[in-house]
Motif scaffolding. Structure first.
Motif, PDB file in Angstrom:
ATOM      1  N   UNK A  67      -4.222   8.580   3.994  1.00 32.42           N
ATOM      2  CA  UNK A  67      -3.849   9.623   4.941  1.00 32.42           C
ATOM      3  C   UNK A  67      -2.613   9.209   5.739  1.00 32.42           C
ATOM      4  N   UNK A  68      -2.558   7.947   6.168  1.00 29.56           N
ATOM      5  CA  UNK A  68      -1.379   7.450   6.882  1.00 29.56           C
ATOM      6  C   UNK A  68      -0.135   7.540   5.986  1.00 29.56           C
ATOM      7  N   UNK A  69      -0.304   7.164   4.718  1.00 29.82           N
ATOM      8  CA  UNK A  69       0.833   7.190   3.795  1.00 29.82           C
ATOM      9  C   UNK A  69       1.364   8.606   3.610  1.00 29.82           C
ATOM     10  N   UNK A 107       1.031  11.144   5.629  1.00 29.17           N
ATOM     11  CA  UNK A 107       1.622  11.615   6.879  1.00 29.17           C
ATOM     12  C   UNK A 107       3.017  11.023   7.078  1.00 29.17           C
ATOM     13  N   UNK A 108       3.182   9.754   6.703  1.00 25.80           N
ATOM     14  CA  UNK A 108       4.495   9.113   6.822  1.00 25.80           C
ATOM     15  C   UNK A 108       5.484   9.739   5.854  1.00 25.80           C
ATOM     16  N   UNK A 109       5.011  10.022   4.640  1.00 29.29           N
ATOM     17  CA  UNK A 109       5.886  10.605   3.627  1.00 29.29           C
ATOM     18  C   UNK A 109       6.322  12.018   4.017  1.00 29.29           C
ATOM     19  N   UNK A 110       5.433  12.743   4.690  1.00 29.47           N
ATOM     20  CA  UNK A 110       5.740  14.113   5.102  1.00 29.47           C
ATOM     21  C   UNK A 110       6.489  14.183   6.428  1.00 29.47           C
ATOM     22  N   UNK A 111       6.677  13.029   7.059  1.00 30.83           N
ATOM     23  CA  UNK A 111       7.359  13.010   8.340  1.00 30.83           C
ATOM     24  C   UNK A 111       6.479  13.394   9.517  1.00 30.83           C
ATOM     25  N   UNK A 112       5.142  13.429   9.306  1.00 23.64           N
ATOM     26  CA  UNK A 112       4.234  13.799  10.387  1.00 23.64           C
ATOM     27  C   UNK A 112       3.788  12.597  11.214  1.00 23.64           C
ATOM     28  N   UNK A 113       4.145  11.403  10.769  1.00 23.60           N
ATOM     29  CA  UNK A 113       3.726  10.175  11.459  1.00 23.60           C
ATOM     30  C   UNK A 113       4.807   9.127  11.257  1.00 23.60           C
ATOM     31  N   UNK A 114       5.178   8.441  12.334  1.00 24.61           N
ATOM     32  CA  UNK A 114       6.237   7.441  12.218  1.00 24.61           C
ATOM     33  C   UNK A 114       5.780   6.076  12.733  1.00 24.61           C
ATOM     34  N   UNK A 115       4.487   5.801  12.595  1.00 21.52           N
ATOM     35  CA  UNK A 115       3.949   4.519  13.031  1.00 21.52           C
ATOM     36  C   UNK A 115       4.256   3.404  12.047  1.00 21.52           C
ATOM     37  N   UNK A 116       3.691   2.224  12.315  1.00 20.58           N
ATOM     38  CA  UNK A 116       3.913   1.086  11.429  1.00 20.58           C
ATOM     39  C   UNK A 116       2.584   0.430  11.082  1.00 20.58           C
ATOM     40  N   UNK A 117       2.668  -0.740  10.436  1.00 23.45           N
ATOM     41  CA  UNK A 117       1.456  -1.402   9.971  1.00 23.45           C
ATOM     42  C   UNK A 117       0.525  -1.814  11.106  1.00 23.45           C
ATOM     43  N   UNK A 152       0.824  -1.204   0.000  1.00 24.86           N
ATOM     44  CA  UNK A 152       0.000   0.000   0.000  1.00 24.86           C
ATOM     45  C   UNK A 152       0.860   1.257   0.000  1.00 24.86           C
ATOM     46  N   UNK A 153       1.920   1.249   0.789  1.00 24.16           N
ATOM     47  CA  UNK A 153       2.820   2.412   0.829  1.00 24.16           C
ATOM     48  C   UNK A 153       3.571   2.578  -0.484  1.00 24.16           C
ATOM     49  N   UNK A 154       3.951   1.441  -1.097  1.00 18.30           N
ATOM     50  CA  UNK A 154       4.724   1.511  -2.332  1.00 18.30           C
ATOM     51  C   UNK A 154       3.893   2.080  -3.478  1.00 18.30           C
ATOM     52  N   UNK A 155       2.646   1.638  -3.570  1.00 18.14           N
ATOM     53  CA  UNK A 155       1.813   2.042  -4.705  1.00 18.14           C
ATOM     54  C   UNK A 155       0.814   3.145  -4.371  1.00 18.14           C
ATOM     55  N   UNK A 156       0.703   3.508  -3.086  1.00 19.19           N
ATOM     56  CA  UNK A 156      -0.319   4.459  -2.677  1.00 19.19           C
ATOM     57  C   UNK A 156      -0.379   5.735  -3.483  1.00 19.19           C
ATOM     58  N   UNK A 157       0.742   6.437  -3.680  1.00 23.21           N
ATOM     59  CA  UNK A 157       0.691   7.694  -4.438  1.00 23.21           C
ATOM     60  C   UNK A 157       0.184   7.506  -5.864  1.00 23.21           C
ATOM     61  N   UNK A 158       0.540   6.389  -6.488  1.00 26.75           N
ATOM     62  CA  UNK A 158       0.081   6.145  -7.855  1.00 26.75           C
ATOM     63  C   UNK A 158      -1.419   5.866  -7.871  1.00 26.75           C
ATOM     64  N   UNK A 159      -1.884   5.079  -6.893  1.00 23.19           N
ATOM     65  CA  UNK A 159      -3.312   4.777  -6.829  1.00 23.19           C
ATOM     66  C   UNK A 159      -4.110   6.051  -6.556  1.00 23.19           C
ATOM     67  N   UNK A 160      -3.581   6.902  -5.664  1.00 18.29           N
ATOM     68  CA  UNK A 160      -4.253   8.170  -5.378  1.00 18.29           C
ATOM     69  C   UNK A 160      -4.335   9.023  -6.637  1.00 18.29           C
TER      70      UNK A 160
END
Length: 203
Positions: A161-163, A165-175, A100-108
């Motif tokens: 939204x999680x993706x 936030x992670x990409x922007x450095x606003x969230x550092x959680x995991x799966x 999901x993280x790998x393809x998320x931006x493309x799917x969006x």
């Protein structure tokens, strides 16, 4: 082909794979990137890109199809009719988060077009998720205030939204955090949601 040998990919196949990998990376950085930028990242000329994809749209569709196949492969062992729908959903999210993280931006990016072909590419994954959500609703585990297809859309938006936030450095959680958040969104009590994620992690 001799027994025990594997066919090597042709130069055309290697070029296509290189273009798809480059497009995924470039579009993650800039959803409005041009085919020229994709070609430069792939180390080929623009004409080579057009030899595989007639337009930027075709390239995005190809990426979404690859994402769909990857999602379905990761979700393949899920039982949408499982007696523990919360644990099953958590396990599914744990398995698919990296994809999901790998393809998320493309799917969006693709979803902005509301293209029927793109929706069809993601249909197998959505069908499985909707069945699992319906199972959880019947069992009284998930909220029934809206229909399962709508909840599936809500969860997908949450993943995006999680993706971001992670990409922007606003969230550092995991799966595991994503799985917990999704279960809470579905109305699962906190203690039950944590237990479901623990079961999925242990499994």
């Amino acid at each position: 082909m001799r027994k025990g040998t594997e066919r090597r990919p042709s130069a055309r196949e290697r070029n296509r794979r290189s273009i798809l990998d480059a497009a995924q990376a470039v579009l993650r950085e800039d959803p409005d990137a041009s085919l020229d930028e994709v070609a430069a990242r792939a180390g080929v000329v623009r004409r080579t890109v057009y030899g595989h994809f007639t337009s930027r749209h075709d390239l995005v569709v190809a990426l979404v199809r690859a994402a769909s196949a990857d999602f379905v492969e990761q979700v393949g062992e899920v039982d949408p009719d499982a007696p523990d729908p919360a644990g099953e959903l958590a396990a599914t999210l744990l398995r698919t988060w990296s994809t999901s993280r790998r393809y998320g931006p493309v799917i969006a990016l693709a979803r902005r077009t509301a293209d029927d072909e793109i929706r069809a590419a993601m249909a197998p994954f959505h069908t499985i998720m909707i069945r699992l959500l319906e199972n959880g609703q019947r069992a009284g585990v998930f909220s029934r205030h809206v229909a399962a297809p709508v909840l599936a859309e809500v969860l997908q938006a949450g993943s995006m939204a999680y993706q971001h936030a992670a990409q922007d450095g606003r969230w550092d959680g995991d799966e595991a955090d994503v799985a917990l958040g999704h279960l809470l969104t579905l109305g699962v009590p906190v203690a039950d949601a944590r237990a479901a994620v623990a079961r999925a992690t242990a499994a």
